[in-house]
Design a protein around this motif. Structure first.
Motif, PDB file in Angstrom:
ATOM      1  N   PRO A  23     -29.571 -10.198  -9.825  1.00 29.21           N
ATOM      2  CA  PRO A  23     -30.530 -10.290 -10.922  1.00 29.21           C
ATOM      3  C   PRO A  23     -31.891 -10.793 -10.416  1.00 29.21           C
ATOM      4  O   PRO A  23     -31.951 -11.629  -9.520  1.00 29.21           O
ATOM      5  CB  PRO A  23     -29.889 -11.303 -11.878  1.00 29.21           C
ATOM      6  CG  PRO A  23     -28.446 -11.314 -11.518  1.00 29.21           C
ATOM      7  CD  PRO A  23     -28.378 -11.035 -10.054  1.00 29.21           C
ATOM      8  N   PRO A  24     -32.985 -10.299 -10.986  1.00 34.01           N
ATOM      9  CA  PRO A  24     -34.309 -10.688 -10.502  1.00 34.01           C
ATOM     10  C   PRO A  24     -34.677 -12.113 -10.896  1.00 34.01           C
ATOM     11  O   PRO A  24     -34.403 -12.556 -12.014  1.00 34.01           O
ATOM     12  CB  PRO A  24     -35.247  -9.669 -11.147  1.00 34.01           C
ATOM     13  CG  PRO A  24     -34.509  -9.177 -12.342  1.00 34.01           C
ATOM     14  CD  PRO A  24     -33.055  -9.227 -11.991  1.00 34.01           C
ATOM     15  N   LEU A  81     -46.369  -7.463 -12.685  1.00 31.93           N
ATOM     16  CA  LEU A  81     -45.795  -7.447 -11.342  1.00 31.93           C
ATOM     17  C   LEU A  81     -44.313  -7.102 -11.396  1.00 31.93           C
ATOM     18  O   LEU A  81     -43.838  -6.211 -10.662  1.00 31.93           O
ATOM     19  CB  LEU A  81     -45.985  -8.819 -10.688  1.00 31.93           C
ATOM     20  CG  LEU A  81     -45.194  -9.077  -9.401  1.00 31.93           C
ATOM     21  CD1 LEU A  81     -45.730  -8.227  -8.261  1.00 31.93           C
ATOM     22  CD2 LEU A  81     -45.220 -10.559  -9.037  1.00 31.93           C
ATOM     23  N   MET A  82     -43.574  -7.786 -12.241  1.00 34.53           N
ATOM     24  CA  MET A  82     -42.133  -7.543 -12.307  1.00 34.53           C
ATOM     25  C   MET A  82     -41.834  -6.138 -12.824  1.00 34.53           C
ATOM     26  O   MET A  82     -40.896  -5.488 -12.351  1.00 34.53           O
ATOM     27  CB  MET A  82     -41.470  -8.607 -13.185  1.00 34.53           C
ATOM     28  CG  MET A  82     -41.588 -10.029 -12.619  1.00 34.53           C
ATOM     29  SD  MET A  82     -40.870 -10.218 -10.955  1.00 34.53           S
ATOM     30  CE  MET A  82     -39.132 -10.388 -11.367  1.00 34.53           C
ATOM     31  N   GLN A  83     -42.644  -5.665 -13.760  1.00 33.86           N
ATOM     32  CA  GLN A  83     -42.480  -4.289 -14.239  1.00 33.86           C
ATOM     33  C   GLN A  83     -42.690  -3.301 -13.100  1.00 33.86           C
ATOM     34  O   GLN A  83     -41.918  -2.343 -12.938  1.00 33.86           O
ATOM     35  CB  GLN A  83     -43.496  -4.027 -15.359  1.00 33.86           C
ATOM     36  CG  GLN A  83     -43.531  -2.594 -15.866  1.00 33.86           C
ATOM     37  CD  GLN A  83     -42.403  -2.282 -16.821  1.00 33.86           C
ATOM     38  OE1 GLN A  83     -41.895  -3.185 -17.476  1.00 33.86           O
ATOM     39  NE2 GLN A  83     -42.007  -1.021 -16.895  1.00 33.86           N
ATOM     40  N   PHE A  90     -35.947 -10.688 -16.422  1.00 38.20           N
ATOM     41  CA  PHE A  90     -35.825 -11.527 -15.236  1.00 38.20           C
ATOM     42  C   PHE A  90     -35.802 -12.984 -15.655  1.00 38.20           C
ATOM     43  O   PHE A  90     -36.150 -13.342 -16.789  1.00 38.20           O
ATOM     44  CB  PHE A  90     -36.999 -11.272 -14.279  1.00 38.20           C
ATOM     45  CG  PHE A  90     -38.357 -11.404 -14.928  1.00 38.20           C
ATOM     46  CD1 PHE A  90     -39.043 -12.612 -14.952  1.00 38.20           C
ATOM     47  CD2 PHE A  90     -38.959 -10.296 -15.521  1.00 38.20           C
ATOM     48  CE1 PHE A  90     -40.289 -12.727 -15.554  1.00 38.20           C
ATOM     49  CE2 PHE A  90     -40.205 -10.391 -16.131  1.00 38.20           C
ATOM     50  CZ  PHE A  90     -40.877 -11.605 -16.156  1.00 38.20           C
ATOM     51  N   SER A  91     -35.388 -13.838 -14.745  1.00 39.79           N
ATOM     52  CA  SER A  91     -35.529 -15.275 -14.898  1.00 39.79           C
ATOM     53  C   SER A  91     -36.748 -15.721 -14.115  1.00 39.79           C
ATOM     54  O   SER A  91     -37.178 -15.051 -13.171  1.00 39.79           O
ATOM     55  CB  SER A  91     -34.273 -16.001 -14.403  1.00 39.79           C
ATOM     56  OG  SER A  91     -33.156 -15.680 -15.208  1.00 39.79           O
ATOM     57  N   VAL A 113     -37.670 -12.375 -20.575  1.00 43.38           N
ATOM     58  CA  VAL A 113     -37.197 -13.540 -19.820  1.00 43.38           C
ATOM     59  C   VAL A 113     -35.785 -13.930 -20.237  1.00 43.38           C
ATOM     60  O   VAL A 113     -35.514 -14.204 -21.410  1.00 43.38           O
ATOM     61  CB  VAL A 113     -38.158 -14.737 -20.013  1.00 43.38           C
ATOM     62  CG1 VAL A 113     -37.615 -15.981 -19.297  1.00 43.38           C
ATOM     63  CG2 VAL A 113     -39.550 -14.380 -19.485  1.00 43.38           C
ATOM     64  N   ASP A 114     -34.880 -13.969 -19.254  1.00 42.94           N
ATOM     65  CA  ASP A 114     -33.497 -14.398 -19.498  1.00 42.94           C
ATOM     66  C   ASP A 114     -33.388 -15.916 -19.521  1.00 42.94           C
ATOM     67  O   ASP A 114     -32.805 -16.493 -20.432  1.00 42.94           O
ATOM     68  CB  ASP A 114     -32.571 -13.836 -18.421  1.00 42.94           C
ATOM     69  CG  ASP A 114     -32.357 -12.347 -18.570  1.00 42.94           C
ATOM     70  OD1 ASP A 114     -32.268 -11.871 -19.721  1.00 42.94           O
ATOM     71  OD2 ASP A 114     -32.285 -11.647 -17.535  1.00 42.94           O
TER      72      ASP A 114
END
Length: 286
Positions: A23-24, A81-83, A90-91, A113-114
């Protein structure tokens, strides 16, 4: 295992070091650090997570524009950025100035956000007044640790002019006073100082978050109307914030755990990496 890469996120190109499977997990450093602040915890995290250690806008090897340093803008940088890296959810873990940035990511983009982990800062506009008032008290240690909150907001013809060619004095003192009894190695501080001398816009980028502090405070007042629902881990160094981050986060989040990191001052991931890993991995696995 790890890859240094550049990612376009709209008006800036961000630098990040990525690696691992799972997981990210986005890591957002503090001031005056870079992605390098996470180097001691990244290998272990990468066994179970895809780690993204970013240089914030204005910092390290990322672009250093004149604007965009309020928390909403910095949060958009992180989500974009994460996309771009293929991560819809992501966490995120942010420390020092990375804490209000990570909070903004979770508050402004809760569907992305997890879990949220934060450490070693206050949230401008939310119970921050007491922290700033301490600057007026006759406590030499607190003054040495916190005076930069005001100094860093000054215009560039003042603070940048005073710090330029004296980066080792100014930033060296910041690392020293906030460390507690376990100082960072000299070579680590020299690395950060070299980065802050390496680009003619590095000081502008370094002070950017602070110059936008009151815009961020206004944004946080609005965010407080809706408490975070995702799990939150609040961490502080035993010789620094300790358990004080927990009550602060409880005012903006419904599900908060608190941990004091033994043996650490302000630079928790560099001073007590094993304790940070234990707390963080237990939280993420929950």
């Amino acid at each position: 295992m790890f890859r240094s890469r550049y990612v376009d996120v709209g008006d800036v190109r961000l630098h990040a070091v990525t690696g691992g499977e799972g997981p990210p997990l986005l890591l957002v450093h503090g001031w005056p650090q870079t992605w390098y602040a996470w180097r001691l915890v990244m290998p272990a995290l990468a066994r179970h997570y895809h780690v993204v250690a970013v240089d914030q806008r204005g910092i390290g090897l990322s672009d250093k524009p004149e604007g965009g340093y309020d928390s909403a803008g910095l949060a958009r940088d992180m989500v974009t950025l994460m996309q771009a890296l293929g991560h819809q959810r992501f966490s995120v873990f942010g420390t020092d100035v990375g804490m209000p940035i990570a909070y903004a990511v979770a508050a402004d983009h809760p569907d992305r956000v997890d879990r949220l982990a934060v450490a070693e800062a206050f949230l401008p506009g939310i119970d921050g007044g007491a922290t700033l008032i301490r600057l007026l008290q006759p406590n030499q240690l607190l003054n040495a640790r916190l005076w930069h909150l005001i100094f860093n907001q000054l215009p560039p013809d003042v603070n940048e002019a005073l710090v330029r060619d004296r980066e080792d004095v100014f930033f060296g003192a910041e690392f020293d006073y906030s460390a507690g009894t376990s100082k960072l190695p000299d070579e680590t501080v020299r690395y950060y100082v070299r980065m802050l001398r390496s680009d003619r816009h590095a000081l502008r980028g370094s002070f950017g978050f602070y110059r936008a502090l009151w815009t961020t405070a206004e944004q946080n007042v609005a965010r407080r109307a809706h408490k975070l629902s995702m799990p939150v881990l609040a961490m502080g160094g035993e010789q620094s914030a300790g358990l004080s981050i927990g009550p602060l986060m409880t005012s903006v989040a419904a599900n908060v755990q608190s941990v004091s990191i033994p043996g650490a001052g302000h630079w928790i991931a560099e001073q007590s990496p094993d304790a940070v890993l234990a707390a963080l991995t237990t939280f993420l696995a929950g």
